[in-house]
Design an enzyme around this catalytic site. Sequence first.
Site, PDB file in Angstrom:
ATOM      1  CE  LYS A   7      -3.005   0.635   3.515  1.00  0.00           C
ATOM      2  NZ  LYS A   7      -2.874   1.993   4.070  1.00  0.00           N
ATOM      3  CB  SER A   8       3.838   2.269   1.993  1.00  0.00           C
ATOM      4  OG  SER A   8       3.272   2.170   3.263  1.00  0.00           O
ATOM      5  N   GLY A  74      -4.639   7.825   5.552  1.00  0.00           N
ATOM      6  CA  GLY A  74      -3.676   8.763   6.154  1.00  0.00           C
ATOM      7  C   GLY A  74      -2.552   9.084   5.192  1.00  0.00           C
ATOM      8  NE  ARG A 102      -4.639   8.179  11.327  1.00  0.00           N
ATOM      9  CZ  ARG A 102      -4.002   7.363  10.507  1.00  0.00           C
ATOM     10  NH1 ARG A 102      -4.643   6.859   9.467  1.00  0.00           N
ATOM     11  NH2 ARG A 102      -2.751   7.055  10.713  1.00  0.00           N
ATOM     12  CB  SER A 145       5.578   9.900  11.178  1.00  0.00           C
ATOM     13  OG  SER A 145       4.614   9.987  10.136  1.00  0.00           O
ATOM     14  CD  GLN A 147       0.718   8.088   7.054  1.00  0.00           C
ATOM     15  OE1 GLN A 147       0.242   8.865   7.890  1.00  0.00           O
ATOM     16  NE2 GLN A 147       0.063   7.019   6.635  1.00  0.00           N
ATOM     17  CG  ASP A 298       0.721  -0.008   9.584  1.00  0.00           C
ATOM     18  OD1 ASP A 298       0.433   0.825  10.459  1.00  0.00           O
ATOM     19  OD2 ASP A 298       0.992   0.310   8.414  1.00  0.00           O
ATOM     20  NE  ARG A 329      -4.603   0.041  13.265  1.00  0.00           N
ATOM     21  CZ  ARG A 329      -4.009   0.206  12.097  1.00  0.00           C
ATOM     22  NH1 ARG A 329      -2.685   0.301  12.038  1.00  0.00           N
ATOM     23  NH2 ARG A 329      -4.721   0.283  10.993  1.00  0.00           N
ATOM     24  NE  ARG A 373      -2.311  -1.910   8.294  1.00  0.00           N
ATOM     25  CZ  ARG A 373      -2.139  -2.380   7.065  1.00  0.00           C
ATOM     26  NH1 ARG A 373      -2.358  -3.644   6.802  1.00  0.00           N
ATOM     27  NH2 ARG A 373      -1.774  -1.587   6.073  1.00  0.00           N
TER      28      ARG A 373
HETATM   29  C1  S3P Z   1       2.652   4.650   6.186  1.00  0.00           C
HETATM   30  C2  S3P Z   1       3.349   4.923   7.328  1.00  0.00           C
HETATM   31  C3  S3P Z   1       2.882   4.540   8.661  1.00  0.00           C
HETATM   32  C4  S3P Z   1       1.839   3.439   8.614  1.00  0.00           C
HETATM   33  C5  S3P Z   1       0.809   3.686   7.569  1.00  0.00           C
HETATM   34  C6  S3P Z   1       1.427   3.833   6.201  1.00  0.00           C
HETATM   35  C7  S3P Z   1       3.167   5.176   4.915  1.00  0.00           C
HETATM   36  O1  S3P Z   1       2.306   5.668   9.287  1.00  0.00           O
HETATM   37  O2  S3P Z   1       1.221   3.287   9.877  1.00  0.00           O
HETATM   38  O3  S3P Z   1      -0.124   2.616   7.540  1.00  0.00           O
HETATM   39  O4  S3P Z   1       2.720   4.737   3.835  1.00  0.00           O
HETATM   40  O5  S3P Z   1       4.040   6.047   4.971  1.00  0.00           O
HETATM   41  P1  S3P Z   1       3.254   6.742  10.049  1.00  0.00           P
HETATM   42  O6  S3P Z   1       4.284   7.103   9.084  1.00  0.00           O
HETATM   43  O7  S3P Z   1       2.387   7.899  10.413  1.00  0.00           O
HETATM   44  O8  S3P Z   1       3.761   5.999  11.251  1.00  0.00           O
END
Ligand code: S3P
Length: 413
Positions: A7-8, A74, A102, A145, A147, A298, A329, A373
């Site tokens: 997914k990422s 997110g 969030r 993080s 993200q 995750d 979670r 999840r």
């Molecule tokens: C993700 C990073 C993680 C993860 C999310 C996907 C990403 O979040 O929990 O499901 O694709 O960069 P954080 O970076 O906020 O920890």
Amino acid sequence: MAVPGDKSISHRALILNAIASGRGTVSGLLESADVQSTRRCLRQLGVTIQGSTVHGRNGRLSPPQGALDCGNSGTTSRLLLGVLASQAFSAQVVGDESLQQRPMARVTDPLSTMGARFRSASGRLPITVTGGALQCGSSQLAVASAQVKSALLIAGLLGEGTLEVTEPRMSRDHTEIMLAAMGVRIDRVRMPNGEHRVTLQGGQDFEARTFSVPGDISSAAFFIVAATIIPGSDVLLEGVGLNPSRTGILDVLTRMGADISITDERVSCGERVGTIRIRHAELVGTTVDDSDIPRMIDEIPVLGVAAAFASGVTTVKDAAELRVKESDRCAQTVDLVRRMGRNCDEQADGFAVEGLANCDAKGFTFDAGLDHRMAMAAAVAGLRSESGVTVLGMNSIQTSFPDFTSTLEALYG
Ligand code: S3P
């Protein structure tokens, strides 16, 4: 068996190609609601996406008609905030009830320092962004993080000056790997104290390219735990991404006694990929702390299920981030493990499960809400329950693994 695309990496392959120059293609893209949100938002921003081909816009997008709806995702929202920060127009970013809870200030605060403006009632979605010329600087992130790091790297690349992002522990590094493959000069340092610093120069040219998306280890994790706890299991998962910033679940389960082996390891588009074989094994409890957490953030809900079948205590600490995911979670995993009939202590930053190796879980009902999840972890718990489980909110699997239920049934039905 194969697991769905990561997914990422899927989100990033679309977004990074969309802001690059030229045309890129993506194979093995995850087809799920979250990735659909990214695709839809990019199209609203004028990006042409035909099948697996993305036409890059060389850093300049078009003002969208209407709000950009990120759904439950997110990654879509935070990475898009990074893109929008550099665009000379205003856009509104919205999401579903879970995404509206969030924290977004962790992204909008550093982007504001670079020159973007954000308007929101509570520091959460809905947020209106007004972007423009960005001036890079240094950011010290309070939490690891990917993200947030990725949003800043994207904004920095589309801005001017030197961007430096330091995170307390290294989070997943797909963005860094993909940007390097696109021709971006990007420097990284792992400090002796565990911090990870990424530096790049704004204004660099970078080209769209072909990305091949490996299987998602976060989706694989449900079958890794299922095979471990169900006697007689012997499961092969092929083509799974094994980036070391994502393989914490393999290390922790192996430490607990799981029978996991890797074959056919190779590197594809800068990412390690391989086949994982899992056979049933007896587990013992362990402690998981900040040296593991970012590499398996995750996978904690399904680790809670494995811990329920391990002898002794499994402790998860330094995981306060769990509370701001698609649901809380930490509280949800504690609730799930207790419904399974195990003692579980809840702490501010984690929990401790008293496992029972030779005792099936009780039958139970569990409400996963909008958290995919949690729904999949509860379904895996149901495989070893006395009378089966009822999981409410199972539709949330559309987010990351639409075929989860049929895949689980094919293996264990
Ligand atoms: C993700 C990073 C993680 C993860 C999310 C996907 C990403 O979040 O929990 O499901 O694709 O960069 P954080 O970076 O906020 O920890």
